[in-house]
Design a protein around this motif. Structure first.
Motif, mmCIF file in Angstrom:
data_model
loop_
_atom_site.group_PDB
_atom_site.id
_atom_site.type_symbol
_atom_site.label_atom_id
_atom_site.label_comp_id
_atom_site.label_asym_id
_atom_site.label_seq_id
_atom_site.Cartn_x
_atom_site.Cartn_y
_atom_site.Cartn_z
ATOM 1 N N THR A 180 1.245 -1.285 0.128
ATOM 2 C CA THR A 180 -0.058 0.391 -0.286
ATOM 3 C C THR A 180 0.763 1.216 0.500
ATOM 4 N N ALA A 181 1.137 1.929 -1.040
ATOM 5 C CA ALA A 181 1.443 3.472 -1.338
ATOM 6 C C ALA A 181 0.810 4.602 -0.894
ATOM 7 N N ALA A 182 0.976 5.301 -0.663
ATOM 8 C CA ALA A 182 -0.002 6.801 -0.173
ATOM 9 C C ALA A 182 1.002 8.109 -0.795
ATOM 10 N N PHE A 183 0.181 8.594 -1.510
ATOM 11 C CA PHE A 183 1.021 10.321 -1.586
ATOM 12 C C PHE A 183 -0.452 10.682 -1.456
ATOM 13 N N VAL A 184 0.805 11.961 -0.699
ATOM 14 C CA VAL A 184 0.154 13.221 -0.484
ATOM 15 C C VAL A 184 0.872 14.535 -0.478
ATOM 16 N N GLY A 185 0.494 15.557 -0.258
ATOM 17 C CA GLY A 185 1.265 17.001 -0.691
ATOM 18 C C GLY A 185 -0.172 17.662 -0.955
ATOM 19 N N HIS A 186 0.155 18.956 -0.825
ATOM 20 C CA HIS A 186 -0.335 20.315 -0.999
ATOM 21 C C HIS A 186 -1.518 19.796 -2.948
ATOM 22 N N THR A 187 -2.418 20.758 -2.817
ATOM 23 C CA THR A 187 -3.043 21.035 -3.506
ATOM 24 C C THR A 187 -2.298 21.074 -5.315
ATOM 25 N N GLY A 188 -2.165 20.881 -6.339
ATOM 26 C CA GLY A 188 -1.409 20.940 -7.292
ATOM 27 C C GLY A 188 -0.018 20.109 -7.370
ATOM 28 N N SER A 189 0.104 19.089 -6.279
ATOM 29 C CA SER A 189 1.210 18.926 -6.430
ATOM 30 C C SER A 189 1.836 17.155 -7.067
ATOM 31 N N GLY A 190 0.505 17.174 -7.820
ATOM 32 C CA GLY A 190 0.616 16.252 -8.372
ATOM 33 C C GLY A 190 0.024 14.805 -8.621
ATOM 34 N N LYS A 191 -0.685 14.878 -7.559
ATOM 35 C CA LYS A 191 -0.815 13.522 -6.302
ATOM 36 C C LYS A 191 -2.136 13.076 -7.349
ATOM 37 N N SER A 192 -3.518 13.999 -8.617
ATOM 38 C CA SER A 192 -4.014 12.709 -9.217
ATOM 39 C C SER A 192 -3.449 12.240 -10.309
ATOM 40 N N SER A 193 -2.661 13.231 -10.735
ATOM 41 C CA SER A 193 -1.138 12.971 -12.446
ATOM 42 C C SER A 193 -1.365 11.563 -12.457
ATOM 43 N N VAL A 194 -0.630 11.427 -11.271
ATOM 44 C CA VAL A 194 -0.260 9.960 -10.861
ATOM 45 C C VAL A 194 -1.216 8.915 -11.279
ATOM 46 N N MET A 195 -2.200 8.918 -10.650
ATOM 47 C CA MET A 195 -3.348 8.169 -10.797
ATOM 48 C C MET A 195 -4.066 7.770 -12.362
ATOM 49 N N ASN A 196 -3.642 9.143 -12.608
ATOM 50 C CA ASN A 196 -4.502 9.389 -14.178
ATOM 51 C C ASN A 196 -3.766 8.955 -15.229
#
Length: 673
Positions: free
Chosen positions: A458-474
């Motif tokens: 299980t890997a978790a991605f955290v960071g402020h808005t615009g850091s690229g978290k959702s882009s990784v999933m896309n």
């Protein structure tokens, strides 16, 4: 080079050549039969009504139905004499003003006749003829032999009309069925295209505009095939039949009438030029109106909460006013086109008709019969009926043409191939290898990003808005592809696989779960036959959703409305977790799945996550750090780069960015408590 809109519409028209061929044959036969009417009327008038006023002869015997008896004499039309008839003398049955006379001898046809003062003779330009004025009853005797042939002509015409009605029915039925089949095919093509469009298209295009093309524009095209097509095909064939009939009657006048067709075509070209411009604006504004309404409905709580109803109404009024102004221009153009144009052409045709026949009669170059006059007037009247119908359909034609262009623009969008090639179940190894990515040219969201998630981790991605978290999933889901670098699944570059293969063994749970219209169960299976009812129920129970579902009147078969508004946010999220579990993915992506739920529901979600994580790789975009404390690795992103990586405890010990975020959240929780 892409074909024109008209050519592409024709391609759809001929998707079933057999049907359209039968329809056209039926139409031609129906038109041919119907157009026999004026010819039959001409025969009846010239031969059996006006034709009675001709030369008659007295014969020795009453030997057939064409002979009448008058004052002990047997009279018969000279054009109906048989070889056995013995002629005694010649007479002429003629009408002068409103009275009928029987004159001795042969009265010249076409000369002006007057009655002398004694009423017993007729005066022509050159000589007198002895004549007897006939009573109405006596005059009717001369028409008696014509009753039977007139009835036969009428019976023939009635029979032809009945046969024509059968072919008209076949034509209408075949064209209408064919038109609806075209629209069914086109809508399927449009919807299939929408399903294959890349995610980037939906980001840039408002949903309301897409909806307008799939519904409103295809509906306008439907009118083209259902109504306009039939009108124009019927009109051109009908006009062609009339022109053939006119040429059979009189080639000179038919040629004069033929001049009207280029005038009509020139006007249609003029109309197309201006109406096309107006309809382009009208259809575009109509899409904007749909998009505005769709957005307003979806955001109505925000609009009302911030008291922006008047502003939204003003924005809508601007669009509505623009739509009204261009519709008014279309109305003005259509009003000019409809009855005005056809009336002018009709007036020109009848003036030409009167001048031609008047000139021919005055100069004596042609003897015009009453039947010929009637037939010409009838055919000219019929000629303008399809013209009127076609001109009145010009607004609909242009509207459909503009709508077709918009639909074809959608169909021409670059799409992604959908292939059903299966992929053996993957282990769930995920690797980003120096990935750089941006949604637009010149923009970079992820910068040389590299990380590895082993199967079952299980890997978790955290960071402020615009850091690229959702882009990784896309990128992992291949909604987009990286500009540089590779995304690997079990050491296989995802770009060497089809998008469907990439997603075969992955599932996603979004921050805002979408619930489809249907039942609770259909929202879990998504109507996939591979997932049984028992599997779906087991998935619901595994995530704890059975606690509220079994309280519903119909439990797992409870109907669900649009977006599942009858359920709370947490309940909808549990349904999406159950959906993901039912599909048994090797890789599960949770995109801030716990961001919008309360603490009590979060505990249920956390238990569901524990169930889901067993035996599969899980990638979590986390907003609440409390939900990822047991993650095998936590990756902290900032402006598309990894700034920290480790477990929850190791990152806290580093006292870096993750530590600061965690302390801020803990402070907020303590403050609330």
């Amino acid at each position: 080079m892409k074909a024109s809109v008209e050519k592409r519409l024709l391609r759809y028209l001929f998707i079933n050549k057999q049907t359209i061929t039968f329809a056209l044959i039926a139409l031609i036969i129906a038109v041919a039969l119907e157009l026999t009417g004026p010819f039959i009327a001409k025969q009846v008038i010239d031969r059996h009504i006006v034709g009675v006023q001709t030369e008659w002869v007295a014969i020795t015997d009453n030997n057939d139905n064409d002979t009448i008896e008058l004052d002990n004499r047997y009279l018969k039309r000279s054009d109906r004499l048989d070889e056995d008839d013995v002629v005694i003398n010649t007479l002429t049955f003629v009408q002068v003003n409103r009275a009928y006379y029987l004159a001795e001898g042969t009265v010249p046809v076409g000369e002006t006749l007057t009655v002398t003062e004694d009423g017993q003779s007729l005066m022509s330009e050159l000589e007198n003829f002895q004549a007897e004025k006939l009573s109405a009853a006596t005059a009717a005797e001369f028409f008696a032999p014509e009753v039977r042939p007139i009835m036969l002509w009428l019976a023939l015409y009635l029979g032809l009309i009945l046969i024509a009605s059968v072919f008209q029915y076949l034509k209408t039925y075949l064209l209408q069925v064919h038109a609806n089949k075209i629209i069914q095919t086109m809508r399927n093509d449009v919807f299939e295209t929408v399903e294959r469009l890349p995610m980037r298209y939906f980001v840039n295009m408002p949903a309301g505009k897409i909806l307008a093309r799939v519904t409103n524009d295809t509906e306008a095209i439907k009118e083209l095939y259902v109504r306009v097509l039939e009108t124009f095909v019927n009109g051109f064939i009908y006009m062609g039949g009339i022109m053939i009939a006119l040429y059979l009657l009189n080639p000179t006048l038919a040629t004069i009438s033929l001049v009207l067709l280029p005038l009509l075509m020139l006007f249609m070209k003029f109309y197309k030029m201006y109406a096309g411009q107006y309809n382009d604006v009208i259809r575009a504004v109509n899409s904007d109106i749909n998009a505005s309404i769709n957005e307003s409905i979806q955001t109505m709580p925000i609009i009302q909460a911030f008291r922006r109803t008047n502003d939204r109404a003003d924005e809508f009024e601007q669009l509505n006013d623009k739509h009204y102004r261009f519709q008014k221009k279309m109305v003005a153009l259509s009003a000019l086109a409809s009855y005005n144009l056809v009336n002018v052409l009709r007036g020109i045709a009848f003036l030409s008709f009167i001048w031609f026949f008047g000139n021919q009669s005055l100069t004596g170059t042609m003897l015009v019969s009453t039947g010929l006059l009637y037939a010409f007037v009838d055919y000219l009247t019929r000629l303008f009926e399809p013209m009127t119908q076609m001109v009145n359909q010009l607004p609909q034609l242009e509207q459909a043409r503009v709508s077709a262009r918009r639909v074809f623009q959608l169909l021409d969008e670059d799409t992604e191939a959908i292939e059903d090639e299966t992929l053996p179940r993957i282990k769930g190894d995920v690797r980003f290898d120096h990935v750089t990515f941006g949604y637009d040219k010149g923009e970079t969201i992820l910068n040389d990003l590299s990380f590895h998630v082993a199967p079952g981790e299980t890997a978790a991605f955290v960071g402020h808005t615009g850091s690229g978290k959702s882009s990784v999933m896309n990128l992992l889901f291949r909604f987009y592809d990286p500009g540089k670098g590779k995304v690997l699944l079990d050491s296989v570059d995802t770009q060497t696989l089809t998008r469907q293969q990439t997603r075969t063994h992955m599932a996603i749970v979004l921050q805002d779960p979408f619930i489809f219209t249907g039942t609770v169960l259909s929202n879990i299976t998504l109507n996939d036959p591979k997932i049984s009812r028992d599997q779906a129920i087991a998935a619901l129970k595994a995530v704890g959703a059975d606690q509220f579902i079994e309280k519903l009147p119909r439990q797992y078969d409870e109907p669900v409305g649009e977006n599942g508004n009858e359920f709370s946010t947490g309940q909808r999220q549990l349904l999406s977790f159950a959906r993901a579990l039912a599909f048994d993915p090797a890789i599960l992506i949770l995109d801030e799945a716990t961001a919008n739920i309360d603490s009590e529901t979060e505990m249920m979600i956390q238990e569901a996550m524990n169930v889901l994580s067993k035996g599969r790789t899980m990638l979590v975009i986390a907003h609440r750090l409390s939900t990822i404390q047991h993650a095998d690795q936590i990756i902290v992103l900032n402006k598309g780069e990894i700034i920290e990586r480790g477990t929850h405890l190791s990152l806290l010990n580093e006292k870096g960015s993750y530590y600061q975020m965690y302390k801020m959240q803990q402070a907020g929780i303590d403050e609330v408590m």
